[in-house]
Design an enzyme around this catalytic site. Sequence first.
Site, PDB file in Angstrom:
ATOM      1  N   TRP A  58      -6.983 -21.535  29.543  1.00 14.48           N
ATOM      2  CA  TRP A  58      -6.405 -21.950  28.260  1.00 14.48           C
ATOM      3  C   TRP A  58      -5.033 -22.582  28.468  1.00 14.48           C
ATOM      4  CZ3 TRP A  58      -7.065 -21.716  22.857  1.00 14.48           C
ATOM      5  CH2 TRP A  58      -5.897 -21.814  22.098  1.00 14.48           C
ATOM      6  N   ASN A 118      -1.720 -24.305  26.011  1.00 10.74           N
ATOM      7  CA  ASN A 118      -1.172 -24.749  24.727  1.00 10.74           C
ATOM      8  C   ASN A 118       0.200 -25.396  24.926  1.00 10.74           C
ATOM      9  OD1 ASN A 118      -0.913 -21.570  24.659  1.00 10.74           O
ATOM     10  ND2 ASN A 118       0.623 -22.189  23.173  1.00 10.74           N
ATOM     11  N   ASP A 119       1.244 -24.976  24.261  1.00 10.96           N
ATOM     12  CA  ASP A 119       2.489 -25.737  24.136  1.00 10.96           C
ATOM     13  C   ASP A 119       3.011 -26.311  25.461  1.00 10.96           C
ATOM     14  OD1 ASP A 119       2.209 -24.492  21.716  1.00 10.96           O
ATOM     15  OD2 ASP A 119       4.131 -23.452  21.763  1.00 10.96           O
ATOM     16  N   GLN A 151       2.253 -23.519  28.344  1.00 11.11           N
ATOM     17  CA  GLN A 151       1.727 -22.192  28.051  1.00 11.11           C
ATOM     18  C   GLN A 151       0.314 -22.085  28.607  1.00 11.11           C
ATOM     19  OE1 GLN A 151       3.514 -19.440  25.688  1.00 11.11           O
ATOM     20  NE2 GLN A 151       4.539 -20.419  27.413  1.00 11.11           N
ATOM     21  N   TRP A 167      -6.567 -17.909  24.077  1.00 13.94           N
ATOM     22  CA  TRP A 167      -5.174 -17.490  24.223  1.00 13.94           C
ATOM     23  C   TRP A 167      -5.114 -16.072  24.773  1.00 13.94           C
ATOM     24  CZ3 TRP A 167      -1.865 -13.721  22.470  1.00 13.94           C
ATOM     25  CH2 TRP A 167      -0.500 -13.989  22.566  1.00 13.94           C
ATOM     26  N   SER A 184       7.098 -19.934  25.067  1.00 14.41           N
ATOM     27  CA  SER A 184       7.589 -21.305  25.243  1.00 14.41           C
ATOM     28  C   SER A 184       9.092 -21.386  25.477  1.00 14.41           C
ATOM     29  CB  SER A 184       7.206 -22.156  24.037  1.00 14.41           C
ATOM     30  OG  SER A 184       5.828 -22.367  24.005  1.00 14.41           O
ATOM     31  N   ASP A 215      11.099 -19.992  21.520  1.00 14.74           N
ATOM     32  CA  ASP A 215      10.983 -21.416  21.862  1.00 14.74           C
ATOM     33  C   ASP A 215      12.340 -22.103  22.049  1.00 14.74           C
ATOM     34  OD1 ASP A 215       8.368 -20.699  21.273  1.00 14.74           O
ATOM     35  OD2 ASP A 215       8.342 -21.723  19.339  1.00 14.74           O
ATOM     36  N   GLU A 222       8.372 -23.493  14.569  1.00 18.13           N
ATOM     37  CA  GLU A 222       8.284 -23.279  16.003  1.00 18.13           C
ATOM     38  C   GLU A 222       8.800 -24.494  16.777  1.00 18.13           C
ATOM     39  OE1 GLU A 222       4.849 -20.151  16.882  1.00 18.13           O
ATOM     40  OE2 GLU A 222       4.032 -22.130  16.420  1.00 18.13           O
TER      41      GLU A 222
END
Length: 490
Positions: free
Chosen positions: A35, A37-38, A54, A62, A98, A162, A216
């Site tokens: 997985w 993400n960001d 991420q 996730w 993040s 973040d 975010e």
Amino acid sequence: MTQKLLQANQYIEKNASSINQEYRNQFHLMAPLGWINDPNGFVFFRGEYHLFYQYNPYDSVWGPMHWGHAKSKDLIHWEHLPVALAPGEDYDKNGCFSGSAIEKDGKLYLLYTGHNVEEESTRQVQCLAVSEDGVNFEKYAGNPVIDERQLSGVATSDDFRDPKVFRREDYYYTVVAAKTADNRGQILLFRSEDLLEWKFYSVLLEGEAHQGIMWECPDLFQLDGEDVLIISPIQMKAEGLSYRNISSAVAFIGQMDWEKGKFHPDNYHEVDGGLDFYAPQTCENDRGERIMVAWMQLWERLMPTNELGHGWAGSMSLPRKLAVVDKHLIQEPVAGLYENVKLEEKLLDKEIENQTFELKNQVCDQQYLSLELDVSEAENIQLEYAKGSNTGMLLSYDVASQMVTVSREKAGHVITGAEEGGLGARSIKVPPQNHKLKLQMVRDTSSLEVFLNGGKTMSFTFFEKEKGKDIALTVTGKVKLSLEGGEVNR
């Protein structure tokens, strides 16, 4: 290398070759498996772009967040590097969330969120890691560097994440996402002389009730004489055609009062008008250009590659060069894309009137197309891309309303999400320029990004059940079409 980092890298080495490659992008950054993400830690360091992300290497959903890592010279060809961060300390045992990166004294520093869950409470704090070589990182012994000590009387640590770090004059600053007691987005500003000791500086900006329950992934920078604050709101209310996704990416354009630490926006607008674009982060390269990349996916969406058991989920967007024109953020593909396109197709001023014009067998999995349409005598245009017997991405343009609509509803696997009533298409307003609609289309296996007049963009994922090979342009009225394109070298 800690035991958890060693475990993650060994797992990747052992299992990366076993995933299903069917829908894998080739020149967009993806994780080797698992997985993603960001985007995190996007930075130009020692002549190369480094991009962290991420990452859960162990599953295509996730999970415990690590920091994956890759680097590139042209933002098209990527080299995977070892995982940079793994959770495990008392301040980040449930995830290295993040953050961002900055160079100091020849070293690369990562500022990231340590995520902790104790029974029903969450604690998020900001932590530091440093590398001599840009590959191997050591967490700072004094972590966390920003926590409840600086937050007292300002915000709580349950939603506090973040950090985006940057240098201005003699100080380092970081913007960090938080939220108000009544669930409004809030961006906090902190200042440091050395990256180690931080002090709260100000509440930079707070959202209104309709602007989401949490902001975010903030990013603050100056570009073309304007100050720009990018955020990613959760559950921002729709305004006309904008903010239709369950979560959005938004740019505020305005002026920064550095003495008071306050951002004064002149306007705000959605960064991307498509279905798959979240958590963008920017960096500045050695030419002073501002480059942005985002997670080309969205929360609370079905992910076909996970459902199909392919062993991976998620991709980064194509990196984009930014500018500010008339207080709006505009985007164009990075130069590296054009340098890697082998132009093969070309049409000049092809007249199409009340008919369908087809290009047979001209679609490939890695493709760039540039189209210019004179719409001064047109009423409606429908462009079917990757068209098969009953499949394809559909782009339409209504000349009277100046509305571009892109739909993936017939492009393959159905992708559902949390949006009320479902969402398979998005529309944005794109006025012609000198009677012309200009669009660039960038396709990479399971992604399509459209760049339009005025630097507007629309980003989509799609997962074909049938490989569509054709392009069909159906015109009501008359247009003149100029087209060029070709395969992207990967």
